[in-house]
Design an enzyme around this catalytic site. Structure first.
Site, PDB file in Angstrom:
ATOM      1  N   HIS A  90      51.109  22.224  34.739  1.00 29.01           N
ATOM      2  CA  HIS A  90      52.487  22.564  35.146  1.00 29.01           C
ATOM      3  C   HIS A  90      53.264  21.347  35.654  1.00 29.01           C
ATOM      4  O   HIS A  90      54.473  21.438  35.861  1.00 29.01           O
ATOM      5  CB  HIS A  90      52.480  23.633  36.237  1.00 29.01           C
ATOM      6  CG  HIS A  90      51.978  24.973  35.783  1.00 29.01           C
ATOM      7  ND1 HIS A  90      52.560  25.674  34.748  1.00 29.01           N
ATOM      8  CD2 HIS A  90      50.937  25.737  36.205  1.00 29.01           C
ATOM      9  CE1 HIS A  90      51.888  26.813  34.562  1.00 29.01           C
ATOM     10  NE2 HIS A  90      50.900  26.870  35.427  1.00 29.01           N
ATOM     11  N   ASP A 149      45.393  28.030  28.775  1.00 26.79           N
ATOM     12  CA  ASP A 149      45.561  28.669  30.089  1.00 26.79           C
ATOM     13  C   ASP A 149      46.476  29.892  29.952  1.00 26.79           C
ATOM     14  O   ASP A 149      47.327  29.939  29.054  1.00 26.79           O
ATOM     15  CB  ASP A 149      46.181  27.646  31.041  1.00 26.79           C
ATOM     16  CG  ASP A 149      46.270  28.117  32.482  1.00 26.79           C
ATOM     17  OD1 ASP A 149      45.413  27.725  33.293  1.00 26.79           O
ATOM     18  OD2 ASP A 149      47.222  28.877  32.808  1.00 26.79           O
ATOM     19  N   HIS A 202      48.961  30.645  31.671  1.00 29.11           N
ATOM     20  CA  HIS A 202      50.359  30.275  31.945  1.00 29.11           C
ATOM     21  C   HIS A 202      50.832  29.183  30.981  1.00 29.11           C
ATOM     22  O   HIS A 202      50.059  28.291  30.618  1.00 29.11           O
ATOM     23  CB  HIS A 202      50.489  29.782  33.385  1.00 29.11           C
ATOM     24  CG  HIS A 202      49.994  30.766  34.399  1.00 29.11           C
ATOM     25  ND1 HIS A 202      48.724  30.696  34.942  1.00 29.11           N
ATOM     26  CD2 HIS A 202      50.581  31.863  34.936  1.00 29.11           C
ATOM     27  CE1 HIS A 202      48.556  31.699  35.799  1.00 29.11           C
ATOM     28  NE2 HIS A 202      49.665  32.434  35.808  1.00 29.11           N
ATOM     29  N   ASP A 224      42.106  31.765  33.155  1.00 26.56           N
ATOM     30  CA  ASP A 224      42.818  32.870  33.804  1.00 26.56           C
ATOM     31  C   ASP A 224      43.279  33.902  32.771  1.00 26.56           C
ATOM     32  O   ASP A 224      43.966  34.872  33.109  1.00 26.56           O
ATOM     33  CB  ASP A 224      43.978  32.375  34.682  1.00 26.56           C
ATOM     34  CG  ASP A 224      44.734  31.201  34.110  1.00 26.56           C
ATOM     35  OD1 ASP A 224      44.550  30.875  32.922  1.00 26.56           O
ATOM     36  OD2 ASP A 224      45.523  30.590  34.864  1.00 26.56           O
TER      37      ASP A 224
HETATM   38  C1  SP5 Z   1      47.201  26.132  36.802  1.00 29.46           C
HETATM   39  C2  SP5 Z   1      47.679  27.546  36.976  1.00 29.46           C
HETATM   40  O1  SP5 Z   1      47.053  28.466  36.443  1.00 29.46           O
HETATM   41  N1  SP5 Z   1      48.743  27.764  37.765  1.00 29.46           N
HETATM   42  C3  SP5 Z   1      49.251  29.072  37.967  1.00 29.46           C
HETATM   43  C4  SP5 Z   1      50.265  29.141  39.047  1.00 29.46           C
HETATM   44  C5  SP5 Z   1      50.725  30.541  39.280  1.00 29.46           C
HETATM   45  N2  SP5 Z   1      51.485  30.633  40.470  1.00 29.46           N
HETATM   46  C6  SP5 Z   1      52.164  31.877  40.702  1.00 29.46           C
HETATM   47  C7  SP5 Z   1      51.215  32.988  40.909  1.00 29.46           C
HETATM   48  C8  SP5 Z   1      51.900  34.177  41.520  1.00 29.46           C
HETATM   49  C9  SP5 Z   1      50.977  35.350  41.491  1.00 29.46           C
HETATM   50  N3  SP5 Z   1      50.648  35.804  42.796  1.00 29.46           N
HETATM   51  C10 SP5 Z   1      49.961  37.062  42.793  1.00 29.46           C
HETATM   52  C11 SP5 Z   1      49.503  37.421  44.170  1.00 29.46           C
HETATM   53  C12 SP5 Z   1      48.733  38.696  44.124  1.00 29.46           C
HETATM   54  N4  SP5 Z   1      48.140  38.948  45.390  1.00 29.46           N
HETATM   55 ZN    ZN Z   2      47.165  29.394  34.680  1.00 29.96          ZN
END
Ligand code: SP5
Ligand code: ZN
Length: 369
Positions: free
Chosen positions: A187, A223, A225, A312
């Site tokens: 990212h 990934d 994302h 992920d």
């Molecule tokens: C490297 C990588 O996989 N980065 C991913 C970053 C994602 N950040 C935002 C995630 C927001 C999701 N939060 C969910 C909380 C549930 N308890």
């Molecule tokens: Zn990711």
């Protein structure tokens, strides 16, 4: 009784196509964020040191390859400056000291941004950068989910050293290398951090491969994302093909990039492709996107492959939405190996902590088989 030799595989007795060098970032634990902002409250960080510990333990257990630290004589700063701006790197290097200078009690807290210069015409100026640290943090970060801690810079730098060393090992003729990069990198862009990433490890490695004489490098980001940082680094270039399979940004982080119509710009037109897939996607659908991406790598006539490896996409991941299962990762590795290219893996996301090791090692094992 007949059987394989009892000793661990060594360079002499492991066939070329099964060899893999693993670069371990021994400083990764220095980056240990406490909390990230999520829907108006601070929640425990998902990107924790234990993730890497599980990966390391599993690749050791399966004897996936030699585990080594990156050499200390790498020209690391020069390599970083080919991907990131000097101003951004200097900001990262000094950020913790400036955060604590702002208020000594900040030493107990991670730095998270809370104000951003939206890049819309006439919205805010970017030609008069403020001196205030909180403003500078907002200038260089695109989310409030990426805590910057006392050891973030040291850990990120050493992770990038692993990626650079992995690239050099491919230039010396190795078939495959795995950089145990933590924090992750895909990212992070030329002058921004976010998504738990500070330095774009895959971009540093890709550029090092180019500088080492490899003409065409393909980056295939698997990934969950979108690899927005990597896409941005190479968007106007035709020598590095960037491909990403990920959750549809209409509903999934990082939201503001990663659509199917982003094809590159200028001479880079045609050298970026995205496969956004809906939340809930299962392996067979995901795998047909992978096959299309592999075909794009073949048509590009890539000489080396870089895989930002996030797991992920796993059905048990707490922050993601695909449905891949652990055995599926063996097939991912096998499919990547069929390209027959020198291949470099960087560790990206994957937050089902106790399963991250098995899933990552399955990709490597499928690749090696
Ligand atoms: C490297 C990588 O996989 N980065 C991913 C970053 C994602 N950040 C935002 C995630 C927001 C999701 N939060 C969910 C909380 C549930 N308890
Ligand atoms: Zn990711």
């Amino acid at each position: 009784m007949l059987g394989w030799p009892a000793h661990a595989p060594c360079a002499e007795c492991v066939p070329y196509h099964q060899r893999m060098k693993i670069f371990h970032n021994e400083l990764h634990h220095l980056h240990q964020g406490k909390q990230e902002m999520f829907r108006g409250k601070l929640v425990d960080c998902h990107e924790v040191p234990d993730r890497l510990a599980y990966v390391l333990a599993e690749v050791q257990r399966r004897q996936m390859g030699d585990i080594v630290a990156p050499p200390s004589d790498l020209a690391l700063s020069e390599a970083l400056e080919k991907v990131h701006t000097r101003a951004y790197l200097e900001f990262l290097a000094q950020a913790w000291a400036q955060w604590v200078e702002l208020d000594p009690s900040n030493a107990e807290r991670d730095a998270l941004p809370s104000v951003w210069p939206l890049a819309q015409p006439h919205a805010f100026r970017t030609d008069a950068p403020p001196r205030n640290f909180a403003a500078r943090l907002g200038q260089y970060a695109f989310d409030s989910g990426t805590p910057l801690t006392m050891g973030s810079w040291a850990a990120a730098r050493q992770g990038a050293a692993c990626a650079l060393a992995a690239a050099q090992t491919l230039l010396q003729g190795e078939r495959a290398a795995f950089a145990l990069t933590r924090p992750p990198g895909h990212h992070a862009g030329p002058a921004f951090m976010g998504g738990y990433c500070f330095i774009n490890n895959a971009a540093v490695a890709a550029q090092a491969l180019r500088d080492g004489g490899i003409q065409r490098v393909a980056i295939l980001d698997v990934d969950y994302h979108h690899g927005n940082g990597t896409q941005t680094c190479f968007y106007e270039r035709s020598d590095v093909l960037t491909l990403s399979i990920h959750g549809d940004p209409l509903t999934e982080y990082p939201f503001f990039l990663g659509h199917a119509d982003e094809c590159g710009a200028g001479v880079g037109t045609g050298f970026n492709r995205n496969w956004p897939l809906p939340r809930g996607t299962r392996f067979e659908t995901w795998f047909s996107a992978l096959r299309q991406a592999l075909e794009a790598v073949r048509q590009f006539k890539a000489e080396a492959l870089l895989v930002p490896l996030g797991v992920d996409t796993f059905e048990g991941d707490p922050i993601s939405g695909f449905k891949l299962r652990s055995p599926d990762y063996l097939r991912v590795g096998e499919a990547l190996a069929e390209l027959g290219l020198p291949t470099l893996f960087t560790l990206e996301g994957g937050y089902a902590v106790s399963e991250v090791g098995v899933n990552v090692a399955n990709v490597l094992e499928g690749f090696r088989s």
